[in-house]
Design a protein around this motif. Sequence first.
Motif, PDB file in Angstrom:
ATOM      1  N   HIS A  33      32.685  33.721 -27.418  1.00  0.00           N
ATOM      2  CA  HIS A  33      33.087  34.059 -28.777  1.00  0.00           C
ATOM      3  C   HIS A  33      34.433  34.772 -28.684  1.00  0.00           C
ATOM      4  CE1 HIS A  33      28.870  33.493 -30.305  1.00  0.00           C
ATOM      5  NE2 HIS A  33      28.622  33.711 -29.025  1.00  0.00           N
ATOM      6  N   MET A  34      35.433  34.217 -29.331  1.00  0.00           N
ATOM      7  CA  MET A  34      36.785  34.746 -29.242  1.00  0.00           C
ATOM      8  C   MET A  34      37.239  35.205 -30.622  1.00  0.00           C
ATOM      9  SD  MET A  34      38.494  31.943 -26.672  1.00  0.00           S
ATOM     10  CE  MET A  34      38.446  30.618 -27.878  1.00  0.00           C
TER      11      MET A  34
ATOM     12  N   LYS B 290      50.918  27.856 -15.225  1.00  0.00           N
ATOM     13  CA  LYS B 290      50.354  29.096 -14.675  1.00  0.00           C
ATOM     14  C   LYS B 290      49.064  28.811 -13.919  1.00  0.00           C
ATOM     15  CE  LYS B 290      52.436  32.203 -18.039  1.00  0.00           C
ATOM     16  NZ  LYS B 290      52.218  33.369 -18.945  1.00  0.00           N
ATOM     17  N   GLU B 291      48.617  29.810 -13.172  1.00  0.00           N
ATOM     18  CA  GLU B 291      47.373  29.674 -12.427  1.00  0.00           C
ATOM     19  C   GLU B 291      46.174  29.794 -13.373  1.00  0.00           C
ATOM     20  OE1 GLU B 291      48.824  31.466  -8.112  1.00  0.00           O
ATOM     21  OE2 GLU B 291      47.356  32.544  -9.323  1.00  0.00           O
ATOM     22  N   ARG B 292      45.045  29.353 -12.878  1.00  0.00           N
ATOM     23  CA  ARG B 292      43.807  29.480 -13.624  1.00  0.00           C
ATOM     24  C   ARG B 292      43.302  30.915 -13.507  1.00  0.00           C
ATOM     25  NH1 ARG B 292      39.542  24.633 -13.251  1.00  0.00           N
ATOM     26  NH2 ARG B 292      41.559  23.609 -13.676  1.00  0.00           N
ATOM     27  N   ASP B 293      43.126  31.576 -14.638  1.00  0.00           N
ATOM     28  CA  ASP B 293      42.783  32.994 -14.656  1.00  0.00           C
ATOM     29  C   ASP B 293      41.373  33.230 -15.180  1.00  0.00           C
ATOM     30  OD1 ASP B 293      46.107  33.915 -15.790  1.00  0.00           O
ATOM     31  OD2 ASP B 293      45.303  33.801 -13.756  1.00  0.00           O
ATOM     32  N   PHE B 294      40.751  34.233 -14.630  1.00  0.00           N
ATOM     33  CA  PHE B 294      39.412  34.653 -15.060  1.00  0.00           C
ATOM     34  C   PHE B 294      39.454  35.214 -16.473  1.00  0.00           C
ATOM     35  CE2 PHE B 294      35.238  36.372 -14.839  1.00  0.00           C
ATOM     36  CZ  PHE B 294      35.294  37.659 -15.355  1.00  0.00           C
ATOM     37  N   VAL B 295      38.438  34.882 -17.251  1.00  0.00           N
ATOM     38  CA  VAL B 295      38.313  35.415 -18.611  1.00  0.00           C
ATOM     39  C   VAL B 295      37.046  36.260 -18.742  1.00  0.00           C
ATOM     40  CG1 VAL B 295      38.043  34.851 -21.049  1.00  0.00           C
ATOM     41  CG2 VAL B 295      39.562  33.472 -19.609  1.00  0.00           C
ATOM     42  N   ALA B 296      35.895  35.668 -18.392  1.00  0.00           N
ATOM     43  CA  ALA B 296      34.623  36.372 -18.574  1.00  0.00           C
ATOM     44  C   ALA B 296      33.562  35.731 -17.700  1.00  0.00           C
ATOM     45  CB  ALA B 296      34.184  36.334 -20.031  1.00  0.00           C
ATOM     46  N   ALA B 297      32.552  36.512 -17.358  1.00  0.00           N
ATOM     47  CA  ALA B 297      31.440  36.007 -16.558  1.00  0.00           C
ATOM     48  C   ALA B 297      30.139  36.620 -17.039  1.00  0.00           C
ATOM     49  CB  ALA B 297      31.648  36.311 -15.083  1.00  0.00           C
ATOM     50  N   ILE B 298      29.047  35.919 -16.766  1.00  0.00           N
ATOM     51  CA  ILE B 298      27.728  36.387 -17.151  1.00  0.00           C
ATOM     52  C   ILE B 298      26.738  36.022 -16.059  1.00  0.00           C
ATOM     53  CG2 ILE B 298      27.201  34.268 -18.449  1.00  0.00           C
ATOM     54  CD1 ILE B 298      25.795  36.121 -20.525  1.00  0.00           C
TER      55      ILE B 298
ATOM     56  N   ALA C  83      37.992  40.029 -18.310  1.00  0.00           N
ATOM     57  CA  ALA C  83      39.369  40.361 -17.975  1.00  0.00           C
ATOM     58  C   ALA C  83      39.841  41.446 -18.938  1.00  0.00           C
ATOM     59  CB  ALA C  83      40.251  39.122 -18.099  1.00  0.00           C
ATOM     60  N   ASP C  84      40.696  42.312 -18.452  1.00  0.00           N
ATOM     61  CA  ASP C  84      41.187  43.407 -19.302  1.00  0.00           C
ATOM     62  C   ASP C  84      41.862  42.884 -20.567  1.00  0.00           C
ATOM     63  OD1 ASP C  84      42.204  45.597 -16.541  1.00  0.00           O
ATOM     64  OD2 ASP C  84      40.261  45.281 -17.513  1.00  0.00           O
ATOM     65  N   SER C  85      42.502  41.734 -20.442  1.00  0.00           N
ATOM     66  CA  SER C  85      43.269  41.198 -21.565  1.00  0.00           C
ATOM     67  C   SER C  85      42.398  40.731 -22.730  1.00  0.00           C
ATOM     68  CB  SER C  85      44.133  40.029 -21.087  1.00  0.00           C
ATOM     69  OG  SER C  85      43.324  39.008 -20.544  1.00  0.00           O
ATOM     70  N   VAL C  86      41.090  40.549 -22.495  1.00  0.00           N
ATOM     71  CA  VAL C  86      40.224  40.052 -23.564  1.00  0.00           C
ATOM     72  C   VAL C  86      39.121  41.034 -23.938  1.00  0.00           C
ATOM     73  CG1 VAL C  86      40.694  37.692 -22.814  1.00  0.00           C
ATOM     74  CG2 VAL C  86      38.562  38.806 -22.093  1.00  0.00           C
ATOM     75  N   LYS C  87      39.019  42.140 -23.227  1.00  0.00           N
ATOM     76  CA  LYS C  87      37.971  43.122 -23.528  1.00  0.00           C
ATOM     77  C   LYS C  87      38.076  43.587 -24.969  1.00  0.00           C
ATOM     78  CE  LYS C  87      37.086  45.110 -18.969  1.00  0.00           C
ATOM     79  NZ  LYS C  87      37.280  46.285 -18.086  1.00  0.00           N
ATOM     80  N   GLY C  88      36.931  43.631 -25.626  1.00  0.00           N
ATOM     81  CA  GLY C  88      36.891  44.057 -27.012  1.00  0.00           C
ATOM     82  C   GLY C  88      37.157  42.942 -28.011  1.00  0.00           C
ATOM     83  N   ARG C  89      37.647  41.786 -27.531  1.00  0.00           N
ATOM     84  CA  ARG C  89      37.921  40.655 -28.419  1.00  0.00           C
ATOM     85  C   ARG C  89      37.018  39.458 -28.124  1.00  0.00           C
ATOM     86  NH1 ARG C  89      42.697  38.076 -28.232  1.00  0.00           N
ATOM     87  NH2 ARG C  89      43.069  38.543 -26.023  1.00  0.00           N
ATOM     88  N   PHE C  90      36.686  39.246 -26.876  1.00  0.00           N
ATOM     89  CA  PHE C  90      35.875  38.102 -26.452  1.00  0.00           C
ATOM     90  C   PHE C  90      34.501  38.581 -26.028  1.00  0.00           C
ATOM     91  CE2 PHE C  90      39.516  35.077 -24.893  1.00  0.00           C
ATOM     92  CZ  PHE C  90      40.175  35.270 -26.091  1.00  0.00           C
TER      93      PHE C  90
END
Length: 127
Positions: free
Chosen positions: A82-83, A43-51, A61-68
């Motif tokens: 933090h995951m 798969k392609e490299r996908d964005f997770v989080a930025a600061i 990313a919507d897929s990790v909101k509330g967890r990461f």
Amino acid sequence: QVQLEESGGGSVQAGASLKLSCTTSERTFSTWSLAWFRQAPGKERDFVAAINLNGDITQYADSVKGRFTVSRDNAKNAVFLHMNDLKPVDTAVYFCAAAVERYHPAWVKTTGEYDYWGSGTQVTVSS
């Protein structure tokens, strides 16, 4: 040559937590915005989080909101991810990336905007 080094990956069960770290020896670390991306096999490299540079603006990313949660410690030249409540779909190689002296919500999810990359750390989540 600028080096970013990730650590903290591993193999865990679904529902577990992990904390990833990314460090550098570069003294200009505090002038970088930072991000985490991930890439699953095939798969392609996908964005997770930025600061942002100051650490007071984050995006996820919507897929990790509330967890990461992404955070940084400029005194330690480190950025963290933090995951919590990990799921099998989170299985991937996780990369940290840095952009020098800039941050804008419009492009943080774009891999081409980043100047430096780490070599990645594997996270494997089993069900």
